[in-house]
Write a protein that holds these residues in place. Structure first.
Motif, mmCIF file in Angstrom:
data_model
loop_
_atom_site.group_PDB
_atom_site.id
_atom_site.type_symbol
_atom_site.label_atom_id
_atom_site.label_comp_id
_atom_site.label_asym_id
_atom_site.label_seq_id
_atom_site.Cartn_x
_atom_site.Cartn_y
_atom_site.Cartn_z
ATOM 1 N N GLY A 92 0.820 -1.211 0.000
ATOM 2 C CA GLY A 92 0.000 0.000 0.000
ATOM 3 C C GLY A 92 0.854 1.261 0.000
ATOM 4 N N GLU A 93 1.952 1.208 0.763
ATOM 5 C CA GLU A 93 2.855 2.353 0.806
ATOM 6 C C GLU A 93 3.537 2.570 -0.539
ATOM 7 O OE1 GLU A 93 3.792 4.629 3.549
ATOM 8 O OE2 GLU A 93 1.760 3.913 3.846
ATOM 9 N N GLY A 111 2.469 1.638 -3.525
ATOM 10 C CA GLY A 111 1.558 1.919 -4.642
ATOM 11 C C GLY A 111 1.760 0.899 -5.751
ATOM 12 N N ASP A 112 1.297 1.234 -6.941
ATOM 13 C CA ASP A 112 1.300 0.274 -8.050
ATOM 14 C C ASP A 112 2.692 -0.299 -8.300
ATOM 15 O OD1 ASP A 112 -1.341 0.866 -8.355
ATOM 16 O OD2 ASP A 112 -1.103 2.053 -10.177
ATOM 17 N N VAL A 157 5.374 -2.279 -10.418
ATOM 18 C CA VAL A 157 5.535 -2.488 -11.862
ATOM 19 C C VAL A 157 6.643 -3.488 -12.194
ATOM 20 C CG1 VAL A 157 4.568 -0.258 -12.505
ATOM 21 C CG2 VAL A 157 7.014 -0.409 -12.049
ATOM 22 N N PHE A 158 7.457 -3.852 -11.228
ATOM 23 C CA PHE A 158 8.505 -4.838 -11.479
ATOM 24 C C PHE A 158 9.056 -5.344 -10.159
ATOM 25 C CE2 PHE A 158 12.997 -5.997 -12.642
ATOM 26 C CZ PHE A 158 12.662 -7.067 -13.469
ATOM 27 N N THR A 162 14.555 -6.360 -5.435
ATOM 28 C CA THR A 162 14.005 -5.013 -5.344
ATOM 29 C C THR A 162 12.564 -5.015 -5.848
ATOM 30 O OG1 THR A 162 14.933 -4.504 -7.505
ATOM 31 C CG2 THR A 162 16.166 -3.728 -5.611
ATOM 32 N N GLU A 219 9.976 -2.455 -7.574
ATOM 33 C CA GLU A 219 9.846 -1.155 -8.240
ATOM 34 C C GLU A 219 8.363 -0.791 -8.342
ATOM 35 O OE1 GLU A 219 12.219 0.898 -9.501
ATOM 36 O OE2 GLU A 219 13.997 -0.336 -9.950
ATOM 37 N N ALA A 220 8.006 0.365 -7.815
ATOM 38 C CA ALA A 220 6.651 0.892 -7.993
ATOM 39 C C ALA A 220 6.732 2.074 -8.946
ATOM 40 C CB ALA A 220 6.066 1.300 -6.655
ATOM 41 N N VAL A 221 5.590 2.646 -9.306
ATOM 42 C CA VAL A 221 5.593 3.748 -10.279
ATOM 43 C C VAL A 221 6.544 4.859 -9.830
ATOM 44 C CG1 VAL A 221 4.191 5.556 -11.345
ATOM 45 C CG2 VAL A 221 3.257 3.260 -11.089
ATOM 46 N N LYS A 222 6.427 5.228 -8.563
ATOM 47 C CA LYS A 222 7.178 6.386 -8.085
ATOM 48 C C LYS A 222 8.407 6.056 -7.265
ATOM 49 C CE LYS A 222 5.810 10.186 -6.717
ATOM 50 N NZ LYS A 222 5.321 11.564 -6.626
ATOM 51 N N ALA A 223 8.503 4.836 -6.749
ATOM 52 C CA ALA A 223 9.559 4.561 -5.773
ATOM 53 C C ALA A 223 10.097 3.150 -5.951
ATOM 54 C CB ALA A 223 9.007 4.724 -4.370
ATOM 55 N N VAL A 224 11.274 2.920 -5.404
ATOM 56 C CA VAL A 224 11.861 1.585 -5.413
ATOM 57 C C VAL A 224 12.189 1.212 -3.983
ATOM 58 C CG1 VAL A 224 14.190 2.480 -5.835
ATOM 59 C CG2 VAL A 224 13.655 0.112 -6.411
ATOM 60 N N LYS A 256 -5.395 8.329 -0.285
ATOM 61 C CA LYS A 256 -4.312 8.036 0.661
ATOM 62 C C LYS A 256 -3.590 9.354 0.910
ATOM 63 C CE LYS A 256 -0.046 5.380 0.423
ATOM 64 N NZ LYS A 256 0.331 5.303 1.809
ATOM 65 N N GLN A 298 -2.885 9.172 -3.960
ATOM 66 C CA GLN A 298 -3.638 8.333 -4.899
ATOM 67 C C GLN A 298 -4.969 7.932 -4.282
ATOM 68 O OE1 GLN A 298 -1.100 4.642 -5.151
ATOM 69 N NE2 GLN A 298 -2.903 3.738 -4.195
ATOM 70 N N PHE A 302 13.967 1.266 -13.938
ATOM 71 C CA PHE A 302 13.257 2.523 -13.714
ATOM 72 C C PHE A 302 14.196 3.541 -13.089
ATOM 73 C CE2 PHE A 302 10.590 -1.155 -13.619
ATOM 74 C CZ PHE A 302 9.724 -0.856 -14.660
ATOM 75 N N ARG A 359 15.454 6.844 -11.065
ATOM 76 C CA ARG A 359 15.007 7.609 -9.904
ATOM 77 C C ARG A 359 15.939 8.798 -9.731
ATOM 78 N NH1 ARG A 359 10.167 5.025 -9.575
ATOM 79 N NH2 ARG A 359 10.480 2.773 -9.548
ATOM 80 N N VAL A 413 10.264 7.802 -13.488
ATOM 81 C CA VAL A 413 8.957 7.202 -13.185
ATOM 82 C C VAL A 413 8.732 6.028 -14.129
ATOM 83 C CG1 VAL A 413 7.456 8.486 -14.801
ATOM 84 C CG2 VAL A 413 6.595 7.945 -12.517
ATOM 85 N N PHE A 414 7.842 5.134 -13.742
ATOM 86 C CA PHE A 414 7.306 4.163 -14.693
ATOM 87 C C PHE A 414 6.248 4.903 -15.486
ATOM 88 C CE2 PHE A 414 3.671 1.447 -15.707
ATOM 89 C CZ PHE A 414 4.271 0.484 -16.501
#
Lengths: 128, 366
Positions: free
Chosen positions: A33-34, A36-37, A39-40, A58, A60-65, B17, B29, B294, B296, B315-316
């Motif tokens: 949840g923290e 988010g989406d 992606v890898f 690792t 990988e989310a849309v905004k963060a890793v 959130k 989101q 990705f 950063r 970003v993705f």
């Protein structure tokens, strides 16, 4: 918050399902949840040695890793290949279809370093 | 303690959130960044951007002052026209990027939330010697951004301005659901849309009126996560990532808003003229990564084993389904198609300077 009682938890938000000398490993519902989406998910090869509290992959989310840390030491016996095409199952089912690796536990005593569901719930509410 | 925008309860009710951002509790989101991102590209989304800062500049020398403080040329603005611009320090570094709205007798500046206090203090300092008065009206202004290809038919249902006559980067003062407000054809997504500025006392009414009118268009609330991925697909700059006090507008690819030949003095002109004459040493480029990698912020960029730059934003990309980013790279490697590498956790990942924007099917009508 979804925290199954039959799992053990690391402070870095991974869970382990310990069955005999095998541990199935993933990240908690809170962690997905923290992030988010997702992606890898980068996972080690079968046969790789992993060490408790050290990164084994690792996420990988849309905004963060985020590092995926090993909740216990051992040797990777299986990786969840389904995550390659559909990493978002981690968001949908973090404790089920979203599992990441299985390891053969090399030191069962390390389980004592993990939290139970009540301990993880408490940690999460009081300061992550 | 973070502030709440007047829409806070609506975000919570919609499952947002909430996270701290620029001193506010903002929705990062609701359903998920990828889904929200795609919804704005295909239909319509509503963003609460009430955290943004609003500053009014009034007085006989308002134009001269705004021109002195910004790199674009506000003298070129017609009444009801909007201009994207940047404020620079004397050394050419960027104080903030902003929108400049021209009214008949005054100017309305919209600045980044994270920079508002700094900007206002800096503008006050700059205003010594100018016959102007500045007012920070941020706490009285609610701002919503309605974005997406369905934005115009949706808003037209409850707006008394003829929106089809309003061009991109123009605004009007009209009524939405009977409430007078500034309706601006602008946005930060790469889609057609509007930004609405109005008195916070009408926040609940306008939020509800937009969702009522938006039912048939499947209007959804969109969080800051998708706001970032949408803007990055357009290579729109984000202060703190792509631009800051150490970067100049010329380095940032903002030469198109930097009017070095405009009449009158302005902050940073000498340095910028020199940079223009000599050529900049580094440029902000867009790039794509190969495979499931990705970028950063702060990852290093390499060429032939030597570091040649650093990632500014990454970003993705939900639209092209790969890792995209921006970064400052040595000018000689800035041409589209140039291959280089990004170091990710010790591995060198192949990358390529991309043609930007990454998103090529924008619904913006220019």
């Amino acid at each position: 918050m979804n925290i199954p009682k039959d799992l053990k938890y690391a402070a870095s938000h991974e869970w382990a399902r310990i069955e005999g000398d095998t541990a199935t490993i993933g990240i908690t519902d809170f962690a997905q949840g923290e992030l988010g989406d997702i992606v890898f998910v980068e996972l080690p090869a079968v046969g790789a040695k992993v060490t408790q509290n050290k990164p084994l992959g690792t996420v990988e989310a849309v905004k963060a890793v985020s590092d995926l840390n090993a909740p216990m030491s051992g040797e990777v016996t299986e990786v969840n290949g389904a995550l390659e095409g559909t990493p978002d199952v981690v968001n949908k089912d973090a404790y089920g279809a979203g599992w990441m690796v299985k390891i053969r536990i090399s030191n069962a005593a390390e389980a004592a370093n993990l939290m139970d569901a009540a301990g993880y719930d408490k940690m999460e509410k009081h300061g992550h | 303690m973070e502030k709440k925008t007047p829409f806070y309860q609506h975000h919570v009710k919609a499952g947002g959130k909430m996270v701290p951002f620029a001193g506010f509790l903002m929705p990062v989101q609701y359903q998920g960044i990828i889904e929200e991102h795609r919804h704005v590209r295909s239909a319509a989304g509503l963003f609460d951007v009430s955290h943004m800062g609003e500053i009014e500049v009034r007085g006989p020398e308002a134009l001269k002052f705004v021109s002195y403080c910004t790199v674009n040329d506000p003298a070129a603005l017609a009444v009801n026209q909007v201009q994207y611009s940047a404020m620079c320090y004397q050394d050419g570094g960027i104080v903030d990027d902003l929108l400049v709205y021209r009214y008949p007798e005054h100017y309305f500046l919209v600045v980044n939330a994270s920079n508002l206090a700094k900007d206002f203090a800096w503008l006050q300092e700059q205003s010594k010697g100018f016959d102007v008065t500045l007012a920070n009206t941020s706490d009285q202004v609610a701002q919503l951004a309605l974005q997406g290809p369905k934005a115009e038919p949706l808003l037209q249902k409850i707006c008394d301005l003829k929106l089809s006559d309003m061009k991109f980067y123009w605004f009007g003062t009209g009524k939405v659901d009977g409430v007078e407000m500034l309706v601006s054809r602008t946005g930060y997504t790469g889609e057609d849309g509007f930004e609405l500025y109005f008195d916070i006392k009408y926040a609940d009414q306008i939020w509800e009126a937009l969702f009522q009118a938006g039912k048939e268009f499947d209007l959804r609330p969109i969080g800051l996560g998708a706001r970032d991925s949408l803007r990055l697909e357009m290579k729109y700059c984000l202060y703190g990532n792509d631009i800051d006090q150490t970067t100049s507008p010329l380095e940032a690819g903002l030469g198109w808003i930097t009017k070095l030949k405009k009449a009158g003095e302005f902050n940073g002109r000498d340095v910028l003229l020199k940079q223009k004459a000599e050529g900049v040493k580094r440029k902000l480029i867009g790039f794509e990564l190969e495979g499931n990698a990705f970028p950063r912020q702060h990852y290093k960029m390499f060429k032939d084993g030597a570091q040649v730059g650093e990632v500014a934003s990454g970003v993705f990309s939900p639209s092209v389904s790969k890792g995209i980013g921006t970064g400052y790279i040595k000018a000689e490697f800035s041409a589209a198609g140039t291959p280089f590498q990004v170091e990710i956790r010790g591995k060198m990942v192949p990358a390529q300077v991309a043609e930007t924007p990454f998103w090529k099917n924008s619904s913006i009508k220019k």
